[in-house]
Motif scaffolding. Sequence first.
Motif, PDB file in Angstrom:
ATOM      1  N   GLY A 177      33.008  54.130  37.079  1.00 15.28           N
ATOM      2  CA  GLY A 177      33.931  54.394  38.176  1.00 15.28           C
ATOM      3  C   GLY A 177      33.712  53.459  39.343  1.00 15.28           C
ATOM      4  O   GLY A 177      34.660  52.996  39.975  1.00 15.28           O
ATOM      5  N   ALA A 178      32.432  53.173  39.635  1.00 13.12           N
ATOM      6  CA  ALA A 178      32.120  52.268  40.736  1.00 13.12           C
ATOM      7  C   ALA A 178      32.657  50.874  40.472  1.00 13.12           C
ATOM      8  O   ALA A 178      33.210  50.220  41.361  1.00 13.12           O
ATOM      9  CB  ALA A 178      30.606  52.216  40.954  1.00 13.12           C
ATOM     10  N   ILE A 179      32.510  50.419  39.222  1.00 12.08           N
ATOM     11  CA  ILE A 179      32.970  49.072  38.873  1.00 12.08           C
ATOM     12  C   ILE A 179      34.489  48.976  38.910  1.00 12.08           C
ATOM     13  O   ILE A 179      35.060  48.085  39.552  1.00 12.08           O
ATOM     14  CB  ILE A 179      32.442  48.674  37.483  1.00 12.08           C
ATOM     15  CG1 ILE A 179      30.917  48.509  37.531  1.00 12.08           C
ATOM     16  CG2 ILE A 179      33.097  47.375  37.013  1.00 12.08           C
ATOM     17  CD1 ILE A 179      30.281  48.330  36.163  1.00 12.08           C
ATOM     18  N   ILE A 180      35.165  49.905  38.229  1.00 14.43           N
ATOM     19  CA  ILE A 180      36.622  49.844  38.169  1.00 14.43           C
ATOM     20  C   ILE A 180      37.231  50.151  39.532  1.00 14.43           C
ATOM     21  O   ILE A 180      38.262  49.596  39.908  1.00 14.43           O
ATOM     22  CB  ILE A 180      37.159  50.800  37.087  1.00 14.43           C
ATOM     23  CG1 ILE A 180      36.595  50.385  35.721  1.00 14.43           C
ATOM     24  CG2 ILE A 180      38.686  50.771  37.057  1.00 14.43           C
ATOM     25  CD1 ILE A 180      37.054  51.257  34.573  1.00 14.43           C
ATOM     26  N   GLY A 181      36.584  51.018  40.292  1.00 14.11           N
ATOM     27  CA  GLY A 181      37.082  51.331  41.620  1.00 14.11           C
ATOM     28  C   GLY A 181      37.003  50.160  42.582  1.00 14.11           C
ATOM     29  O   GLY A 181      37.714  50.125  43.583  1.00 14.11           O
ATOM     30  N   ALA A 182      36.141  49.193  42.265  1.00  7.75           N
ATOM     31  CA  ALA A 182      35.994  48.003  43.118  1.00  7.75           C
ATOM     32  C   ALA A 182      36.900  46.865  42.665  1.00  7.75           C
ATOM     33  O   ALA A 182      36.815  45.750  43.191  1.00  7.75           O
ATOM     34  CB  ALA A 182      34.535  47.533  43.119  1.00  7.75           C
ATOM     35  N   THR A 183      37.775  47.136  41.706  1.00  8.65           N
ATOM     36  CA  THR A 183      38.652  46.095  41.158  1.00  8.65           C
ATOM     37  C   THR A 183      39.560  45.490  42.223  1.00  8.65           C
ATOM     38  O   THR A 183      40.171  46.210  43.003  1.00  8.65           O
ATOM     39  CB  THR A 183      39.529  46.677  40.030  1.00  8.65           C
ATOM     40  OG1 THR A 183      38.678  47.088  38.955  1.00  8.65           O
ATOM     41  CG2 THR A 183      40.535  45.659  39.520  1.00  8.65           C
ATOM     42  N   VAL A 184      39.650  44.175  42.218  1.00 11.15           N
ATOM     43  CA  VAL A 184      40.541  43.447  43.116  1.00 11.15           C
ATOM     44  C   VAL A 184      41.746  42.911  42.342  1.00 11.15           C
ATOM     45  O   VAL A 184      42.881  43.026  42.774  1.00 11.15           O
ATOM     46  CB  VAL A 184      39.799  42.288  43.814  1.00 11.15           C
ATOM     47  CG1 VAL A 184      40.768  41.472  44.661  1.00 11.15           C
ATOM     48  CG2 VAL A 184      38.670  42.820  44.665  1.00 11.15           C
ATOM     49  N   GLY A 185      41.490  42.318  41.188  1.00  9.37           N
ATOM     50  CA  GLY A 185      42.559  41.741  40.382  1.00  9.37           C
ATOM     51  C   GLY A 185      43.029  40.403  40.925  1.00  9.37           C
ATOM     52  O   GLY A 185      42.525  39.897  41.932  1.00  9.37           O
ATOM     53  N   GLY A 186      43.983  39.797  40.258  1.00  9.06           N
ATOM     54  CA  GLY A 186      44.536  38.526  40.702  1.00  9.06           C
ATOM     55  C   GLY A 186      43.519  37.402  40.702  1.00  9.06           C
ATOM     56  O   GLY A 186      42.507  37.448  40.011  1.00  9.06           O
ATOM     57  N   ALA A 187      43.788  36.384  41.492  1.00  7.89           N
ATOM     58  CA  ALA A 187      42.912  35.214  41.559  1.00  7.89           C
ATOM     59  C   ALA A 187      41.535  35.582  42.087  1.00  7.89           C
ATOM     60  O   ALA A 187      40.513  35.074  41.611  1.00  7.89           O
ATOM     61  CB  ALA A 187      43.547  34.147  42.440  1.00  7.89           C
ATOM     62  N   ALA A 188      41.487  36.477  43.073  1.00  2.53           N
ATOM     63  CA  ALA A 188      40.201  36.906  43.627  1.00  2.53           C
ATOM     64  C   ALA A 188      39.384  37.626  42.567  1.00  2.53           C
ATOM     65  O   ALA A 188      38.162  37.462  42.488  1.00  2.53           O
ATOM     66  CB  ALA A 188      40.419  37.815  44.834  1.00  2.53           C
ATOM     67  N   GLY A 189      40.062  38.413  41.736  1.00  6.13           N
ATOM     68  CA  GLY A 189      39.367  39.106  40.660  1.00  6.13           C
ATOM     69  C   GLY A 189      38.772  38.142  39.650  1.00  6.13           C
ATOM     70  O   GLY A 189      37.697  38.383  39.103  1.00  6.13           O
ATOM     71  N   ALA A 190      39.472  37.043  39.390  1.00  2.00           N
ATOM     72  CA  ALA A 190      38.959  36.016  38.480  1.00  2.00           C
ATOM     73  C   ALA A 190      37.697  35.379  39.036  1.00  2.00           C
ATOM     74  O   ALA A 190      36.740  35.107  38.299  1.00  2.00           O
ATOM     75  CB  ALA A 190      40.026  34.965  38.230  1.00  2.00           C
ATOM     76  N   ILE A 191      37.688  35.132  40.331  1.00  3.24           N
ATOM     77  CA  ILE A 191      36.520  34.533  40.981  1.00  3.24           C
ATOM     78  C   ILE A 191      35.329  35.478  40.886  1.00  3.24           C
ATOM     79  O   ILE A 191      34.213  35.077  40.546  1.00  3.24           O
ATOM     80  CB  ILE A 191      36.835  34.209  42.452  1.00  3.24           C
ATOM     81  CG1 ILE A 191      37.870  33.076  42.534  1.00  3.24           C
ATOM     82  CG2 ILE A 191      35.570  33.826  43.210  1.00  3.24           C
ATOM     83  CD1 ILE A 191      38.428  32.845  43.919  1.00  3.24           C
ATOM     84  N   ILE A 192      35.564  36.751  41.188  1.00  2.14           N
ATOM     85  CA  ILE A 192      34.496  37.747  41.109  1.00  2.14           C
ATOM     86  C   ILE A 192      34.017  37.894  39.665  1.00  2.14           C
ATOM     87  O   ILE A 192      32.813  37.955  39.394  1.00  2.14           O
ATOM     88  CB  ILE A 192      34.979  39.098  41.664  1.00  2.14           C
ATOM     89  CG1 ILE A 192      35.234  38.982  43.166  1.00  2.14           C
ATOM     90  CG2 ILE A 192      33.965  40.206  41.373  1.00  2.14           C
ATOM     91  CD1 ILE A 192      35.921  40.193  43.776  1.00  2.14           C
ATOM     92  N   GLY A 193      34.978  37.944  38.728  1.00  2.04           N
ATOM     93  CA  GLY A 193      34.615  38.074  37.327  1.00  2.04           C
ATOM     94  C   GLY A 193      33.788  36.909  36.831  1.00  2.04           C
ATOM     95  O   GLY A 193      32.838  37.088  36.054  1.00  2.04           O
ATOM     96  N   ASN A 194      34.106  35.706  37.257  1.00  2.00           N
ATOM     97  CA  ASN A 194      33.331  34.524  36.880  1.00  2.00           C
ATOM     98  C   ASN A 194      31.897  34.643  37.387  1.00  2.00           C
ATOM     99  O   ASN A 194      30.938  34.312  36.674  1.00  2.00           O
ATOM    100  CB  ASN A 194      33.995  33.273  37.449  1.00  2.00           C
ATOM    101  CG  ASN A 194      33.260  32.000  37.076  1.00  2.00           C
ATOM    102  OD1 ASN A 194      33.163  31.642  35.909  1.00  2.00           O
ATOM    103  ND2 ASN A 194      32.736  31.296  38.076  1.00  2.00           N
ATOM    104  N   HIS A 195      31.763  35.133  38.598  1.00  2.00           N
ATOM    105  CA  HIS A 195      30.429  35.344  39.177  1.00  2.00           C
ATOM    106  C   HIS A 195      29.658  36.373  38.347  1.00  2.00           C
ATOM    107  O   HIS A 195      28.465  36.193  38.067  1.00  2.00           O
ATOM    108  CB  HIS A 195      30.585  35.824  40.620  1.00  2.00           C
ATOM    109  CG  HIS A 195      29.282  36.128  41.296  1.00  2.00           C
ATOM    110  ND1 HIS A 195      28.522  35.167  41.920  1.00  2.00           N
ATOM    111  CD2 HIS A 195      28.600  37.299  41.442  1.00  2.00           C
ATOM    112  CE1 HIS A 195      27.426  35.725  42.417  1.00  2.00           C
ATOM    113  NE2 HIS A 195      27.461  37.019  42.139  1.00  2.00           N
ATOM    114  N   MET A 196      30.339  37.450  37.942  1.00  2.00           N
ATOM    115  CA  MET A 196      29.683  38.509  37.177  1.00  2.00           C
ATOM    116  C   MET A 196      29.305  38.038  35.775  1.00  2.00           C
ATOM    117  O   MET A 196      28.309  38.512  35.205  1.00  2.00           O
ATOM    118  CB  MET A 196      30.582  39.736  37.101  1.00  2.00           C
ATOM    119  CG  MET A 196      30.822  40.413  38.445  1.00  2.00           C
ATOM    120  SD  MET A 196      29.277  40.994  39.203  1.00  2.00           S
ATOM    121  CE  MET A 196      29.930  41.669  40.756  1.00  2.00           C
ATOM    122  N   ASP A 197      30.094  37.124  35.191  1.00  2.00           N
ATOM    123  CA  ASP A 197      29.726  36.539  33.903  1.00  2.00           C
ATOM    124  C   ASP A 197      28.329  35.915  33.991  1.00  2.00           C
ATOM    125  O   ASP A 197      27.476  36.115  33.116  1.00  2.00           O
ATOM    126  CB  ASP A 197      30.725  35.452  33.496  1.00  2.00           C
ATOM    127  CG  ASP A 197      32.066  36.015  33.026  1.00  2.00           C
ATOM    128  OD1 ASP A 197      32.113  37.196  32.638  1.00  2.00           O
ATOM    129  OD2 ASP A 197      33.059  35.267  33.082  1.00  2.00           O
TER     130      ASP A 197
END
Length: 244
Positions: free
Chosen positions: A73-93
């Motif tokens: 819930g904490a992870i999905i609740g912090a979802t941004v999506g879009g280009a910003a979400g891609a940047i965050i996701g790349n960092h998390m990878d």
Amino acid sequence: MKAITSYLIATYIIVLSICNVGIASAQQSTKKKTTAAQKAKLKKSQRGALIGVGAGAVIGGIIGKNNKNTAIGAIIGATVGGAAGAIIGNHMDKQAEKLSKDLGNTARVERVGEGVKLTFDNALLFDFGSSQLRSQTQESLRNMAQTLKTDGQTNLLVEGHTDSVGSTEFNRALSEKRARAVSDFLISEGVPASRFKIVGQGESNPIASNNTETGRQQNRRVEMALYASEEMKKAAQNGAISLK
């Protein structure tokens, strides 16, 4: 409420699946024009971008609100999506790769949405009925702390879980003590306390049946969510950090 939450999570996954189908079709149509590198499967960070700010953030926000005290819930609740979400996701990878090396067999590391979920087997962390960390696992946690210290833009939810043996009150208290023991150790190694939230779930969120010893062992665990802080979200949205 659980039924509604399950439906929303399923919807979130379906959106991801639709995006993946679209990606596959696009890759097929341009197969002759792309290089070998471009043919590689998109990372979770890139797939997350295709969800878009609307679907990802709205669905994620509702799920997070209904499950604010769970790792997922904490992870999905912090979802941004879009280009910003891609940047965050790349960092998390990258963080997931580092944490996998840090923890080895001590924990299971999973990339979820725009975050990282870690699951620790209590048998590796604690003796039965105890909330004192075993010395054998402290080195792995020490390595993890070093990685977390270089990543000050993420927050962490640490939650303890037990099986159903014993009273509800005892199990909730024990689960919180164990979650706090893990976070306190990481804090003692230099990770700022302000980044942590501690939750004791007790026996309320099993992942297996409590009718067998195998199931009870799976339910005795500590889970951790690593997700973007508000500062990191703003930096990604404003272009202060980028895909590199």
